[in-house]
Motif scaffolding. Structure first.
Motif, PDB file in Angstrom:
ATOM      1  N   PRO A  63       0.772  -1.293   0.057  1.00 50.08           N
ATOM      2  CA  PRO A  63       0.039  -0.116   0.072  1.00 50.08           C
ATOM      3  C   PRO A  63       0.926   1.335   0.010  1.00 50.08           C
ATOM      4  N   TYR A  64       0.411   2.429  -0.634  1.00 47.76           N
ATOM      5  CA  TYR A  64       0.970   3.599  -0.628  1.00 47.76           C
ATOM      6  C   TYR A  64      -0.118   4.561  -0.842  1.00 47.76           C
ATOM      7  N   ASP A  65       0.121   5.875  -0.605  1.00 45.83           N
ATOM      8  CA  ASP A  65      -0.802   7.015  -0.914  1.00 45.83           C
ATOM      9  C   ASP A  65       0.115   8.011  -1.377  1.00 45.83           C
ATOM     10  N   TYR A  66       1.180   8.265  -1.691  1.00 44.07           N
ATOM     11  CA  TYR A  66       1.928   9.098  -2.291  1.00 44.07           C
ATOM     12  C   TYR A  66       3.070   8.577  -3.470  1.00 44.07           C
ATOM     13  N   VAL A  67       2.840   9.324  -4.450  1.00 42.31           N
ATOM     14  CA  VAL A  67       3.489   9.080  -5.679  1.00 42.31           C
ATOM     15  C   VAL A  67       4.602  10.177  -5.928  1.00 42.31           C
ATOM     16  N   ALA A  68       5.895   9.912  -5.969  1.00 41.95           N
ATOM     17  CA  ALA A  68       7.013  10.896  -5.945  1.00 41.95           C
ATOM     18  C   ALA A  68       7.796  10.588  -7.287  1.00 41.95           C
ATOM     19  N   GLY A  69       8.313  11.675  -7.877  1.00 43.33           N
ATOM     20  CA  GLY A  69       9.400  11.838  -8.737  1.00 43.33           C
ATOM     21  C   GLY A  69      10.784  11.982  -7.892  1.00 43.33           C
ATOM     22  N   ARG A  70      11.721  11.392  -8.329  1.00 41.92           N
ATOM     23  CA  ARG A  70      13.101  11.531  -7.543  1.00 41.92           C
ATOM     24  C   ARG A  70      14.143  12.233  -8.507  1.00 41.92           C
ATOM     25  N   ILE A  71      14.467  13.147  -7.726  1.00 36.79           N
ATOM     26  CA  ILE A  71      15.629  14.160  -8.338  1.00 36.79           C
ATOM     27  C   ILE A  71      16.896  14.064  -7.445  1.00 36.79           C
ATOM     28  N   ALA A  93       9.515  25.006  -1.431  1.00 37.17           N
ATOM     29  CA  ALA A  93       8.488  25.316  -0.411  1.00 37.17           C
ATOM     30  C   ALA A  93       7.864  26.738  -0.911  1.00 37.17           C
ATOM     31  N   GLY A  94       8.587  27.569  -1.417  1.00 35.53           N
ATOM     32  CA  GLY A  94       8.295  29.010  -1.861  1.00 35.53           C
ATOM     33  C   GLY A  94       7.337  28.925  -3.095  1.00 35.53           C
ATOM     34  N   GLU A  95       7.395  27.622  -3.814  1.00 33.19           N
ATOM     35  CA  GLU A  95       6.643  27.415  -5.023  1.00 33.19           C
ATOM     36  C   GLU A  95       5.457  26.659  -4.719  1.00 33.19           C
ATOM     37  N   GLY A  96       5.182  26.226  -3.014  1.00 35.79           N
ATOM     38  CA  GLY A  96       4.086  25.341  -2.647  1.00 35.79           C
ATOM     39  C   GLY A  96       4.500  23.822  -3.332  1.00 35.79           C
ATOM     40  N   LEU A  97       5.745  23.438  -3.213  1.00 34.79           N
ATOM     41  CA  LEU A  97       6.109  22.063  -3.626  1.00 34.79           C
ATOM     42  C   LEU A  97       6.909  21.396  -2.281  1.00 34.79           C
ATOM     43  N   SER A  98       6.351  20.195  -1.890  1.00 35.29           N
ATOM     44  CA  SER A  98       6.730  19.602  -0.835  1.00 35.29           C
ATOM     45  C   SER A  98       7.967  18.652  -1.398  1.00 35.29           C
ATOM     46  N   CYS A  99       8.967  18.289  -0.246  1.00 33.71           N
ATOM     47  CA  CYS A  99      10.086  17.760  -0.812  1.00 33.71           C
ATOM     48  C   CYS A  99      10.482  16.779   0.488  1.00 33.71           C
ATOM     49  N   ASN A 100      10.898  15.822   0.118  1.00 36.19           N
ATOM     50  CA  ASN A 100      11.275  14.687   0.982  1.00 36.19           C
ATOM     51  C   ASN A 100      12.717  14.345   0.676  1.00 36.19           C
ATOM     52  N   LEU A 110      15.932  13.828  -3.927  1.00 36.94           N
ATOM     53  CA  LEU A 110      14.782  14.654  -3.425  1.00 36.94           C
ATOM     54  C   LEU A 110      13.501  13.893  -3.788  1.00 36.94           C
ATOM     55  N   PHE A 111      12.568  13.586  -2.976  1.00 35.18           N
ATOM     56  CA  PHE A 111      11.397  12.961  -3.558  1.00 35.18           C
ATOM     57  C   PHE A 111      10.094  14.119  -3.467  1.00 35.18           C
ATOM     58  N   VAL A 112       9.587  14.335  -4.817  1.00 31.91           N
ATOM     59  CA  VAL A 112       8.803  15.391  -4.692  1.00 31.91           C
ATOM     60  C   VAL A 112       7.491  14.859  -5.627  1.00 31.91           C
ATOM     61  N   GLU A 113       6.392  15.468  -5.146  1.00 29.09           N
ATOM     62  CA  GLU A 113       5.039  15.044  -5.843  1.00 29.09           C
ATOM     63  C   GLU A 113       5.532  15.012  -7.374  1.00 29.09           C
ATOM     64  N   HIS A 114       5.172  13.684  -7.767  1.00 25.01           N
ATOM     65  CA  HIS A 114       5.252  13.085  -9.350  1.00 25.01           C
ATOM     66  C   HIS A 114       4.625  13.940 -10.369  1.00 25.01           C
ATOM     67  N   ALA A 115       3.266  14.474 -10.163  1.00 23.90           N
ATOM     68  CA  ALA A 115       2.605  15.303 -11.129  1.00 23.90           C
ATOM     69  C   ALA A 115       3.493  16.843 -11.136  1.00 23.90           C
ATOM     70  N   ARG A 116       4.201  17.128 -10.261  1.00 32.81           N
ATOM     71  CA  ARG A 116       4.998  18.465 -10.258  1.00 32.81           C
ATOM     72  C   ARG A 116       6.587  18.243 -10.218  1.00 32.81           C
ATOM     73  N   ALA A 117       6.996  17.179 -10.605  1.00 29.56           N
ATOM     74  CA  ALA A 117       8.600  16.919 -10.516  1.00 29.56           C
ATOM     75  C   ALA A 117       8.938  17.743 -11.714  1.00 29.56           C
ATOM     76  N   GLU A 118       8.481  17.914 -12.569  1.00 32.67           N
ATOM     77  CA  GLU A 118       9.287  18.752 -13.891  1.00 32.67           C
ATOM     78  C   GLU A 118       9.393  20.385 -13.518  1.00 32.67           C
ATOM     79  N   GLU A 119       8.117  20.527 -12.504  1.00 27.28           N
ATOM     80  CA  GLU A 119       8.114  21.990 -12.062  1.00 27.28           C
ATOM     81  C   GLU A 119       9.280  22.331 -11.106  1.00 27.28           C
ATOM     82  N   ALA A 120       9.509  21.305 -10.134  1.00 25.40           N
ATOM     83  CA  ALA A 120      10.447  21.231  -8.750  1.00 25.40           C
ATOM     84  C   ALA A 120      11.765  21.313  -9.864  1.00 25.40           C
ATOM     85  N   LEU A 121      12.065  20.446 -10.822  1.00 21.74           N
ATOM     86  CA  LEU A 121      13.318  20.429 -11.488  1.00 21.74           C
ATOM     87  C   LEU A 121      13.782  21.931 -11.982  1.00 21.74           C
TER      88      LEU A 121
END
Length: 139
Positions: A63-71, A93-100, A110-121
């Motif tokens: 089980p999981y509830d968070y899909v991340a992109g890896r940078i 965080a300044g762009e509203g992006l979470s980061c693990n 860095l593991f960021v929300e997959h749907a916004r990974a390109e934006e995080a990059l």
């Protein structure tokens, strides 16, 4: 090992690279199941946290509830370097992006929300170039 400690050089040399995969965080009691090759493991009182490719988790029924992109930050950061995690997390965080953030021996991942990974990059590339969110201070 020539690991970098200087924040200015760390930021300028980040060379963030987005992995094409999709990663998930899950937890198990005992070892990782057969067929699952975690990229990160963390032993906690509650169980073993695994960061694995989504397709492996799905195949193993995990089980999981968070899909991340890896940078991966390609700079070889010293484990005792000060400020890199704060600068990166602050810019995202300044762009509203979470980061693990997970620090390996050679690189930070860095593991960021997959749907916004390109934006995080893109945010990290601007930070590396000395743009908004730059923690190096005035020139």
């Amino acid at each position: 090992m020539n690991a970098e400690r200087d924040l200015t050089r760390l930021l300028a040399g980040m060379r963030p690279e987005l992995d094409p995969g999709r990663y998930v965080f899950t937890t198990v009691e005992g070892p990782a199941p057969a067929g699952v090759a975690p990229v990160v493991t963390v032993t906690e009182d509650e169980g073993l946290t695994l960061v694995v490719r989504q397709e492996e988790a799905d195949a193993a029924g995990l089980p999981y509830d968070y899909v991340a992109g890896r940078i991966t930050l390609r700079v070889h950061s010293a484990l005792d370097a000060v400020g890199l995690t704060a600068a990166v997390a602050g810019a995202l965080a300044g762009e509203g992006l979470s980061c693990n953030v997970v620090a390996g021996f050679h690189h930070d991942h860095l593991f960021v929300e997959h749907a916004r990974a390109e934006e995080a990059l893109a945010v990290l590339e601007v930070l590396a170039a000395g743009g908004p969110g730059d923690a190096r201070g005035p020139a």
